[in-house]
Design an enzyme around this catalytic site. Structure first.
Site, PDB file in Angstrom:
ATOM      1  N   GLY A 121      -1.519   7.516  -0.927  1.00  0.00           N
ATOM      2  CA  GLY A 121      -0.302   8.416  -1.254  1.00  0.00           C
ATOM      3  C   GLY A 121      -0.558   9.405  -2.364  1.00  0.00           C
ATOM      4  O   GLY A 121       0.352  10.045  -2.663  1.00  0.00           O
TER       5      GLY A 121
ATOM      6  N   ASP B  53      -4.968  -0.887   4.620  1.00  0.00           N
ATOM      7  CA  ASP B  53      -4.535  -1.478   3.514  1.00  0.00           C
ATOM      8  C   ASP B  53      -3.242  -2.432   3.911  1.00  0.00           C
ATOM      9  O   ASP B  53      -3.098  -3.356   3.431  1.00  0.00           O
ATOM     10  CB  ASP B  53      -4.176  -0.603   2.308  1.00  0.00           C
ATOM     11  CG  ASP B  53      -3.025   0.242   2.798  1.00  0.00           C
ATOM     12  OD1 ASP B  53      -2.563   0.411   3.734  1.00  0.00           O
ATOM     13  OD2 ASP B  53      -3.012   1.476   2.042  1.00  0.00           O
ATOM     14  N   THR B  54      -2.318  -2.063   4.748  1.00  0.00           N
ATOM     15  CA  THR B  54      -1.327  -3.076   4.834  1.00  0.00           C
ATOM     16  C   THR B  54      -1.799  -4.216   5.747  1.00  0.00           C
ATOM     17  O   THR B  54      -1.086  -5.378   5.706  1.00  0.00           O
ATOM     18  CB  THR B  54      -0.064  -2.293   5.754  1.00  0.00           C
ATOM     19  OG1 THR B  54      -0.833  -1.875   7.059  1.00  0.00           O
ATOM     20  CG2 THR B  54       0.445  -1.075   5.090  1.00  0.00           C
TER      21      THR B  54
ATOM     22  N   SER C 273      -5.600   9.920   0.159  1.00  0.00           N
ATOM     23  CA  SER C 273      -5.161   8.558   0.707  1.00  0.00           C
ATOM     24  C   SER C 273      -4.551   7.812  -0.179  1.00  0.00           C
ATOM     25  O   SER C 273      -4.148   8.253  -1.401  1.00  0.00           O
ATOM     26  CB  SER C 273      -6.496   7.498   0.750  1.00  0.00           C
ATOM     27  OG  SER C 273      -7.268   7.592  -0.479  1.00  0.00           O
TER      28      SER C 273
ATOM     29  N   ARG D 230      -4.216   0.128  -7.600  1.00  0.00           N
ATOM     30  CA  ARG D 230      -4.013  -1.418  -6.855  1.00  0.00           C
ATOM     31  C   ARG D 230      -5.529  -1.885  -7.469  1.00  0.00           C
ATOM     32  O   ARG D 230      -6.467  -1.583  -6.967  1.00  0.00           O
ATOM     33  CB  ARG D 230      -4.156  -0.874  -5.250  1.00  0.00           C
ATOM     34  CG  ARG D 230      -3.814  -2.072  -4.721  1.00  0.00           C
ATOM     35  CD  ARG D 230      -3.534  -1.896  -3.029  1.00  0.00           C
ATOM     36  NE  ARG D 230      -4.474  -1.046  -2.398  1.00  0.00           N
ATOM     37  CZ  ARG D 230      -4.401  -0.228  -1.688  1.00  0.00           C
ATOM     38  NH1 ARG D 230      -2.986   0.169  -1.293  1.00  0.00           N
ATOM     39  NH2 ARG D 230      -4.950   0.386  -0.915  1.00  0.00           N
TER      40      ARG D 230
END
Length: 388
Positions: free
Chosen positions: A151, A276-277, A149, A355
């Protein structure tokens, strides 16, 4: 009051728990480490290795939840079929969780069974077979672990010298015990979108206005809503999303990712949970944010419509170094800005590119979304994650 067992307690899980708390649901947040973001706002929490099937079985038996909601990939997903046989409700379904936690299962479903347009792809289980796959797919190409996840483990192969490095990196970033990777050909696309899709028990499937996003290192950096796209391409994406979510079954929100090029829409990936976006919806761009939509679909509360209320954008706040006690500098610069807000996730540790929070900005519908996105990016740059 429903009892919800949340398997995974990251920042998306935290916002889901907050939405559930607002309407009186009981949450047990689960993750592999203590003090994970969702645990901080849940009624109860458990720390286990969710790849340990016996530990997962014991947890389900202990809490006897009304709903089991996977929020991450590293779960012994085949156990979810057994829970359904026992009468538990898995969100959106055991099949959905099992297929989408593994890029191979979901890609083959989309490309072979449903005949959706995707990038050319092959699989590899070693550095040697990766080299063979690259020879078929061509360079440049993208390598992704089947289970990962944000990336992690994802890289681009441009030359022969990149192949072995890409294999090693994929294994370091893989989640779970699956060593296989997917090798994807580059698509000549103009932009990519996330189409948040809400499936309901006894009501029509609904679509949120499309969300545009930009990625680095395989992880999103900014997202904005609405993304500008041709109506024909939007309809094509909606039809694809409807097909794949119907094939997987169950109620909830899905983050369906697409590439959009001159020759149409390509299916990319699918997450059976808030995306997430979709954190851009925390700017109240819609009548319900993605976490509220997910909860209402889970509980069987009918959603009659999803409306765009204003334009918005999100930009991530990233850590630059490792710390066991991270803190933030510059938050007051965001707090003093108009039509802006922020979320700090409460992660107990930091590492480079992790993040740690998100800035959201918004404005009226007649304001260009590009302006709102640029403001989100600029504000996010003002915040520094520092080590103590």
């Amino acid at each position: 009051m429903a009892k919800i067992l949340l398997l995974g307690s990251g920042e998306l899980g935290k916002e889901f728990v907050i939405a559930a708390q607002r309407i009186g649901q009981h949450i047990i947040a689960v993750d592999s480490y203590a003090n994970a973001p969702a645990m901080q706002v849940a009624h109860e929490f458990e720390v286990i290795d969710m790849l340990d099937g016996e530990a997962l079985d014991a947890l389900v038996a202990k809490h006897n939840p009304d709903y089991i909601i996977p929020e991450i990939e590293a779960i012994r997903t085949e156990r979810l079929y057994e829970y359904e046989k026992q009468g538990f409700t898995v969100i959106p379904s055991a099949k959905a969780a099992n297929f989408t936690m593994n890029r191979k299962a979901i890609r083959d479903l989309a490309a072979i069974d449903l005949e959706l347009k995707t990038a050319t792809y092959k699989y590899a289980t070693s550095a040697a077979t990766l080299k063979e796959a690259v020879a078929v797919v061509g360079m440049p190409c993208v390598v992704k672990p089947l289970m990962s996840s944000s990336g992690k483990g994802q890289s681009t192969i441009k030359t022969e010298a990149d192949i072995e490095k890409a294999w090693d990196y994929s294994q370091a970033g893989s989640r779970g015990d699956v060593a296989e990777v997917i090798v994807e050909a580059f698509i000549n696309f103009n932009y990519e979108i996330t189409l948040l899709t809400v499936t309901q028990r006894d009501a029509p499937t609904l679509f949120c206005p499309p969300i545009g996003h930009r990625q680095e290192r395989g992880d999103y950096q900014e997202s904005w809503q609405p993304a500008t796209m041709q109506e024909a391409h939007l309809k094509e994406a909606q039809q694809m999303a409807d097909k794949v979510t119907a094939a997987l079954g169950g109620a909830g929100i899905w983050g369906v990712e697409f590439f959009v090029g001159d020759d149409g829409v390509y299916f990319s990936e699918l997450s059976p949970r808030p995306h997430d976006t979709g954190m851009v919806t925390l700017a109240n761009t819609q009548n319900f944010n993605e976490f509220e939509l997910h909860l209402r679909a889970v509980l069987g509360l009918k959603i009659s419509e999803i409306t765009l209320e204003r334009v918005g954008a999100s930009a991530v706040i990233l850590a630059s170094e490792t710390s066991n006690k991270p803190s933030f500098e510059g938050i007051e610069k965001i707090a003093s800005e108009n039509k802006s807000d922020f979320r700090l996730f409460g992660k107990p540790t930091s590492r480079p590119y992790r993040r740690m929070g998100v800035v959201v900005t918004y404005d009226n519908l007649d304001v260009p979304v590009e302006e709102v996105t640029a403001r989100a990016k600029e504000l996010a740059k003002r915040v520094k994650v520092i080590s103590e």
